[in-house]
Design a protein around this motif. Structure first.
Motif, PDB file in Angstrom:
ATOM      1  N   GLY A   1      -7.218 -30.158  28.478  1.00  0.00           N
ATOM      2  CA  GLY A   1      -8.596 -30.159  28.035  1.00  0.00           C
ATOM      3  C   GLY A   1      -9.538 -30.130  29.229  1.00  0.00           C
ATOM      4  O   GLY A   1      -9.135 -30.406  30.355  1.00  0.00           O
ATOM      5  N   PRO A   2     -10.793 -29.777  29.006  1.00  0.00           N
ATOM      6  CA  PRO A   2     -11.762 -29.766  30.104  1.00  0.00           C
ATOM      7  C   PRO A   2     -11.960 -31.165  30.681  1.00  0.00           C
ATOM      8  O   PRO A   2     -12.014 -32.148  29.949  1.00  0.00           O
ATOM      9  CB  PRO A   2     -13.046 -29.270  29.437  1.00  0.00           C
ATOM     10  CG  PRO A   2     -12.599 -28.585  28.187  1.00  0.00           C
ATOM     11  CD  PRO A   2     -11.386 -29.325  27.742  1.00  0.00           C
ATOM     12  N   ARG A  51     -15.842 -36.981  27.456  1.00  0.00           N
ATOM     13  CA  ARG A  51     -14.454 -36.927  27.855  1.00  0.00           C
ATOM     14  C   ARG A  51     -13.687 -36.169  26.769  1.00  0.00           C
ATOM     15  O   ARG A  51     -13.760 -36.527  25.597  1.00  0.00           O
ATOM     16  CB  ARG A  51     -13.864 -38.324  28.020  1.00  0.00           C
ATOM     17  CG  ARG A  51     -14.497 -39.155  29.136  1.00  0.00           C
ATOM     18  CD  ARG A  51     -14.189 -38.585  30.512  1.00  0.00           C
ATOM     19  NE  ARG A  51     -14.686 -39.429  31.595  1.00  0.00           N
ATOM     20  CZ  ARG A  51     -15.864 -39.287  32.180  1.00  0.00           C
ATOM     21  NH1 ARG A  51     -16.685 -38.315  31.778  1.00  0.00           N
ATOM     22  NH2 ARG A  51     -16.231 -40.093  33.147  1.00  0.00           N
ATOM     23  N   PHE A  52     -12.951 -35.129  27.209  1.00  0.00           N
ATOM     24  CA  PHE A  52     -12.173 -34.304  26.286  1.00  0.00           C
ATOM     25  C   PHE A  52     -10.715 -34.736  26.248  1.00  0.00           C
ATOM     26  O   PHE A  52     -10.172 -35.204  27.251  1.00  0.00           O
ATOM     27  CB  PHE A  52     -12.213 -32.831  26.732  1.00  0.00           C
ATOM     28  CG  PHE A  52     -13.454 -32.095  26.330  1.00  0.00           C
ATOM     29  CD1 PHE A  52     -14.635 -32.276  27.027  1.00  0.00           C
ATOM     30  CD2 PHE A  52     -13.438 -31.213  25.263  1.00  0.00           C
ATOM     31  CE1 PHE A  52     -15.787 -31.588  26.670  1.00  0.00           C
ATOM     32  CE2 PHE A  52     -14.580 -30.517  24.897  1.00  0.00           C
ATOM     33  CZ  PHE A  52     -15.754 -30.710  25.593  1.00  0.00           C
ATOM     34  N   GLY A  53     -10.086 -34.528  25.107  1.00  0.00           N
ATOM     35  CA  GLY A  53      -8.651 -34.724  25.000  1.00  0.00           C
ATOM     36  C   GLY A  53      -7.921 -33.458  25.416  1.00  0.00           C
ATOM     37  O   GLY A  53      -8.540 -32.473  25.847  1.00  0.00           O
ATOM     38  N   ALA A  54      -6.594 -33.480  25.273  1.00  0.00           N
ATOM     39  CA  ALA A  54      -5.765 -32.344  25.698  1.00  0.00           C
ATOM     40  C   ALA A  54      -5.708 -31.245  24.645  1.00  0.00           C
ATOM     41  O   ALA A  54      -5.261 -30.136  24.926  1.00  0.00           O
ATOM     42  CB  ALA A  54      -4.362 -32.818  26.036  1.00  0.00           C
ATOM     43  N   PHE A 107     -10.285 -29.247  20.304  1.00  0.00           N
ATOM     44  CA  PHE A 107     -10.455 -30.409  21.175  1.00  0.00           C
ATOM     45  C   PHE A 107     -11.442 -31.388  20.562  1.00  0.00           C
ATOM     46  O   PHE A 107     -12.475 -30.979  20.021  1.00  0.00           O
ATOM     47  CB  PHE A 107     -10.999 -29.997  22.540  1.00  0.00           C
ATOM     48  CG  PHE A 107     -10.092 -29.103  23.328  1.00  0.00           C
ATOM     49  CD1 PHE A 107     -10.204 -27.721  23.237  1.00  0.00           C
ATOM     50  CD2 PHE A 107      -9.138 -29.632  24.183  1.00  0.00           C
ATOM     51  CE1 PHE A 107      -9.373 -26.886  23.974  1.00  0.00           C
ATOM     52  CE2 PHE A 107      -8.307 -28.808  24.922  1.00  0.00           C
ATOM     53  CZ  PHE A 107      -8.421 -27.441  24.809  1.00  0.00           C
TER      54      PHE A 107
END
Lengths: 113, 111
Positions: free
Chosen positions: A42-43, B100-103, B88
């Motif tokens: 992810g970013p 904040r981003f996850g995978a 996401f």
């Protein structure tokens, strides 16, 4: 309205070289973000600007990365010197405020050889 | 960090079926957002849900938020092949509302 513009779209450099990316956010958007997205992940937020001030750069590797947003509009992100692990897509996003949705640019794909 | 974690990592379904993706996070948030990313393309915002909201709809999308469990879900109904993408969740929290981003969850919809 025009979207977030980024350039260049692709860049290939040798390790230890320098590189710079440019972002033009949507007109009127006060908040600008730079993200690093490694393939399959992810970013990751690198830096967040509110107008021309930095509000979060806790995940920016400051020994090699720098960013500025002059006059609270366009922004540049620089890497000097580049490492192999910097190979990623660098995304720029903007929003009206940090409490609104973000609009992303197409990204710059960086390959460090 | 209030980074979200999506589950499952990958999901494959047939066209017309529903797809459900989950997101869990660890600290308090101001809002949670879902984004879609098609292969090799930029991220597109889908839905923003604030911490005082429990459910939001947008077309075929339904998002729920349970702050007591620190979790959210994204439901896509009547999926289409064009829904094939990575999804996401991104959490926003703290004084500066940093993201904040996850995978991500990689969704494949088979025609």
């Amino acid at each position: 309205e025009a979207g977030v513009a980024q350039s260049p779209r692709y860049k290939i450099i040798e390790k230890r070289q320098s590189v710079a990316f440019w972002c033009n956010p949507i007109s009127g958007h006060a908040t600008l973000y730079w993200y690093q997205q490694i393939l399959g992940q992810g970013p990751k937020l690198l830096i967040q600007f509110q107008n021309n001030g930095v509000v979060d750069d806790s995940q920016l590797p400051k020994d090699r990365f720098s960013a500025e947003r002059l006059k609270g509009v366009d922004s540049t992100l620089k890497i000097q010197p580049a490492k192999l692990e910097d190979s990623a897509v660098y995304l720029c996003a903007s929003s009206r405020s940090s409490y609104n949705e973000q609009f992303f640019g197409p990204g710059t794909r960086l390959t460090v050889l | 960090s209030q980074q979200g974690e999506e589950d499952p990592q990958a999901l494959s379904i047939q066209e017309g079926e529903n797809a459900t993706m989950n997101c869990s996070y660890k600290t308090s948030i101001n809002n949670l957002q879902w984004y879609r990313q098609n292969s090799g393309r930029g991220l597109v915002h889908l839905i923003l849900i604030r911490s005082n909201e429990r459910e939001k709809h947008s077309g075929r999308l339904r998002v729920t938020l349970d702050t007591s469990k620190k979790s959210s879900s994204l439901l896509i109904t009547a999926s289409r092949a064009a829904d094939t993408a990575s999804y996401f969740c991104a959490t926003a929290g703290g004084v500066q509302n940093d993201m904040r981003f996850g995978a991500g969850t990689r969704l494949t919809v088979k025609p």
